[in-house]
Design a protein around this motif. Structure first.
Motif, mmCIF file in Angstrom:
data_model
loop_
_atom_site.group_PDB
_atom_site.id
_atom_site.type_symbol
_atom_site.label_atom_id
_atom_site.label_comp_id
_atom_site.label_asym_id
_atom_site.label_seq_id
_atom_site.Cartn_x
_atom_site.Cartn_y
_atom_site.Cartn_z
ATOM 1 N N SER A 12 73.711 74.952 27.014
ATOM 2 C CA SER A 12 72.767 73.877 27.322
ATOM 3 C C SER A 12 71.754 73.700 26.187
ATOM 4 O O SER A 12 71.444 72.576 25.794
ATOM 5 C CB SER A 12 72.055 74.174 28.633
ATOM 6 N N LYS A 21 73.954 62.160 22.788
ATOM 7 C CA LYS A 21 74.100 61.413 24.044
ATOM 8 C C LYS A 21 73.277 62.090 25.135
ATOM 9 O O LYS A 21 73.424 63.262 25.409
ATOM 10 C CB LYS A 21 75.560 61.353 24.456
ATOM 11 N N ARG A 22 72.423 61.309 25.755
ATOM 12 C CA ARG A 22 71.491 61.844 26.733
ATOM 13 C C ARG A 22 72.177 62.367 27.990
ATOM 14 O O ARG A 22 71.787 63.389 28.541
ATOM 15 C CB ARG A 22 70.480 60.758 27.088
ATOM 16 N N TRP A 23 73.232 61.716 28.465
ATOM 17 C CA TRP A 23 73.884 62.120 29.701
ATOM 18 C C TRP A 23 74.572 63.460 29.552
ATOM 19 O O TRP A 23 74.638 64.226 30.514
ATOM 20 C CB TRP A 23 74.849 61.055 30.197
ATOM 21 N N VAL A 24 75.062 63.785 28.360
ATOM 22 C CA VAL A 24 75.694 65.086 28.135
ATOM 23 C C VAL A 24 74.648 66.194 28.223
ATOM 24 O O VAL A 24 74.880 67.249 28.820
ATOM 25 C CB VAL A 24 76.415 65.115 26.774
ATOM 26 N N VAL A 26 71.720 66.053 29.863
ATOM 27 C CA VAL A 26 71.249 66.157 31.244
ATOM 28 C C VAL A 26 72.286 66.862 32.111
ATOM 29 O O VAL A 26 71.938 67.707 32.948
ATOM 30 C CB VAL A 26 70.898 64.759 31.801
ATOM 31 N N LEU A 27 73.548 66.563 31.918
ATOM 32 C CA LEU A 27 74.606 67.210 32.680
ATOM 33 C C LEU A 27 74.670 68.707 32.375
ATOM 34 O O LEU A 27 74.749 69.531 33.292
ATOM 35 C CB LEU A 27 75.951 66.555 32.381
ATOM 36 N N TYR A 29 72.248 70.629 31.196
ATOM 37 C CA TYR A 29 71.047 71.255 31.728
ATOM 38 C C TYR A 29 71.133 71.400 33.246
ATOM 39 O O TYR A 29 70.757 72.439 33.793
ATOM 40 C CB TYR A 29 69.814 70.431 31.351
ATOM 41 N N SER A 30 71.633 70.376 33.914
ATOM 42 C CA SER A 30 71.732 70.415 35.375
ATOM 43 C C SER A 30 72.686 71.511 35.848
ATOM 44 O O SER A 30 72.381 72.237 36.798
ATOM 45 C CB SER A 30 72.199 69.064 35.916
#
Length: 52
Positions: A12, A21-24, A26-27, A29-30
């Protein structure tokens, strides 16, 4: 299990540093957060066998 969670946290952190890419990010980290919370929930409910 602990090693897998620490590896997820490392991945992470590397995603945060190197991926644009922001979604990668966030995913990643989540997933690491959920795994860390599950590990904490497992350890917080276990009893300590201490005798003084």
């Amino acid at each position: 299990m602990d090693t897998i969670v620490f590896a997820l946290i490392l991945v992470s952190a590397l995603l945060i540093i190197f991926v644009k890419k922001r979604w990668v990010v966030v995913l990643g980290y989540s997933i690491a957060f959920v795994a860390t919370a599950a590990l904490f929930a497992h350890h917080v409910t276990s009893t300590l066998d201490l005798s003084f």
